[in-house]
Design a protein around this motif. Structure first.
Motif, PDB file in Angstrom:
ATOM      1  N   UNK A 208       0.824  -1.213   0.000  1.00  0.00           N
ATOM      2  CA  UNK A 208       0.000   0.000   0.000  1.00  0.00           C
ATOM      3  C   UNK A 208       0.859   1.265   0.000  1.00  0.00           C
ATOM      4  N   UNK A 209       0.235   2.351  -0.468  1.00  0.00           N
ATOM      5  CA  UNK A 209       0.796   3.685  -0.274  1.00  0.00           C
ATOM      6  C   UNK A 209      -0.108   4.438   0.696  1.00  0.00           C
ATOM      7  N   UNK A 210       0.487   5.316   1.471  1.00  0.00           N
ATOM      8  CA  UNK A 210      -0.272   6.011   2.511  1.00  0.00           C
ATOM      9  C   UNK A 210      -0.019   7.517   2.461  1.00  0.00           C
ATOM     10  N   UNK A 211      -1.100   8.270   2.589  1.00  0.00           N
ATOM     11  CA  UNK A 211      -1.014   9.705   2.867  1.00  0.00           C
ATOM     12  C   UNK A 211      -1.526   9.893   4.290  1.00  0.00           C
ATOM     13  N   UNK A 212      -0.741  10.540   5.120  1.00  0.00           N
ATOM     14  CA  UNK A 212      -1.101  10.675   6.528  1.00  0.00           C
ATOM     15  C   UNK A 212      -1.368  12.131   6.892  1.00  0.00           C
ATOM     16  N   UNK A 213      -2.019  12.317   8.040  1.00  0.00           N
ATOM     17  CA  UNK A 213      -2.229  13.630   8.638  1.00  0.00           C
ATOM     18  C   UNK A 213      -3.037  14.568   7.737  1.00  0.00           C
ATOM     19  N   UNK A 214      -4.101  14.042   7.140  1.00  0.00           N
ATOM     20  CA  UNK A 214      -4.986  14.879   6.331  1.00  0.00           C
ATOM     21  C   UNK A 214      -5.910  15.653   7.277  1.00  0.00           C
ATOM     22  N   UNK A 215      -5.690  16.934   7.368  1.00  0.00           N
ATOM     23  CA  UNK A 215      -6.484  17.831   8.211  1.00  0.00           C
ATOM     24  C   UNK A 215      -6.016  19.249   7.932  1.00  0.00           C
ATOM     25  N   UNK A 216      -6.763  20.229   8.397  1.00  0.00           N
ATOM     26  CA  UNK A 216      -6.437  21.616   8.085  1.00  0.00           C
ATOM     27  C   UNK A 216      -5.056  22.011   8.590  1.00  0.00           C
ATOM     28  N   UNK A 217      -4.645  21.496   9.765  1.00  0.00           N
ATOM     29  CA  UNK A 217      -3.348  21.859  10.329  1.00  0.00           C
ATOM     30  C   UNK A 217      -2.224  20.947   9.842  1.00  0.00           C
ATOM     31  N   UNK A 218      -2.532  20.011   8.967  1.00  0.00           N
ATOM     32  CA  UNK A 218      -1.517  19.105   8.442  1.00  0.00           C
ATOM     33  C   UNK A 218      -1.488  19.159   6.928  1.00  0.00           C
ATOM     34  N   UNK A 219      -1.988  18.098   6.277  1.00  0.00           N
ATOM     35  CA  UNK A 219      -2.099  18.056   4.825  1.00  0.00           C
ATOM     36  C   UNK A 219      -3.526  18.454   4.458  1.00  0.00           C
TER      37      UNK A 219
END
Length: 259
Positions: A208-219
């Motif tokens: 798998x590939x992962x994108x982490x920390x999706x949120x306004x203060x992150x990504x």
């Protein structure tokens, strides 16, 4: 007249860094302890994290937020019957209950390029907030790129690997699961996205590939969608995801040497 001595600069360099992060740095001190204000904020952050773990997926709210996409939305459940079992038995969160598996089979949905899955994970509150904008933008962009979409699946008590089962049942070439990440003391509302090419039961995380920390203060959601589209295009071009697909942030992807 002698000039008064200048006192040494007492500026704490860590204070400058606080402008760039929500991490718990430069807390100060009172004697040998941290100030009362910081102690109370720590307890509040701990409470937010605990609440996030026990938050529930807003099924009806998500359905309302995604209804304009004109994509079928199918709520399902893992084999973890409740939150306590989910936390104690991660393996059950990776599998669909029999009723849900049968429900997906009965959809008779045609094979599609991309299957989007939304799961509560360890912070349903994060998913309730950030899944709608990400999915709305992602579906529109994927359609413009010519990709076909399977029904959107909403999973209660789900773990990342349940996307392999769902993607396989729906006959999708690529499965993407948006899931609440383990909350921290400065980020209780973080959502992750995992992509798996050719999903099937039994795969491991190196596929798998992962994108982490999706949120306004992150990504932020818009940037997350841009990165997801790059990964989707690369996955179909190379016919793989995981450690063999490097996220080069939009530049040409290379295959890593294997073996």
């Amino acid at each position: 007249m002698n000039e008064p001595k200048k006192l040494p600069d007492q500026t704490d360099e860590w204070q400058r860094l606080k402008a760039y992060t929500t991490a718990r740095i430069a807390l100060g001190r009172t004697g040998i302890s941290i100030p009362l204000r910081e102690s109370l904020q720590f307890k509040l952050a701990h409470a937010h994290a605990k609440d996030a773990v026990y938050s529930g997926l807003a099924i009806s709210g998500l359905q309302d937020a995604l209804q304009d996409l004109n994509v079928p939305i199918c709520p399902v459940h893992s084999r973890a019957e409740n939150r306590d079992i989910y936390l104690q038995r991660p393996d059950l969160g990776r599998l669909l209950c029999d009723e849900s598996a049968q429900l997906l089979q009965n959809l008779n949905a045609p094979p599609a390029d991309v299957c989007l899955i939304i799961a509560d994970g360890l912070s349903a509150s994060a998913v309730n907030t950030y899944a709608p904008p990400v999915v709305n933008m992602l579906v529109e962009t994927a359609r413009q790129a010519g990709y076909t979409l399977a029904p959107i699946v909403l999973v209660e008590q789900g773990r990342v690997a349940i996307s392999d089962v769902i993607g396989h049942l729906l006959g999708s070439r690529l499965a993407i699961i948006l899931i609440g990440e383990r909350p921290g003391l400065s980020s209780f509302d973080s959502m992750g996205a995992y992509l798996t090419y050719a999903p099937q039961p039994g795969l491991t995380d190196e596929r798998r590939n992962c994108l982490s920390n999706i949120r306004d203060q992150g990504l932020p959601p818009a940037l997350a969608v841009s990165k997801l589209m790059w990964l989707i295009d690369s996955a179909f071009r190379l016919q793989l995801t995981g450690i063999a697909l490097k996220d080069t942030d939009g530049s040409e992807a290379d295959r890593l040497p294997i073996g």
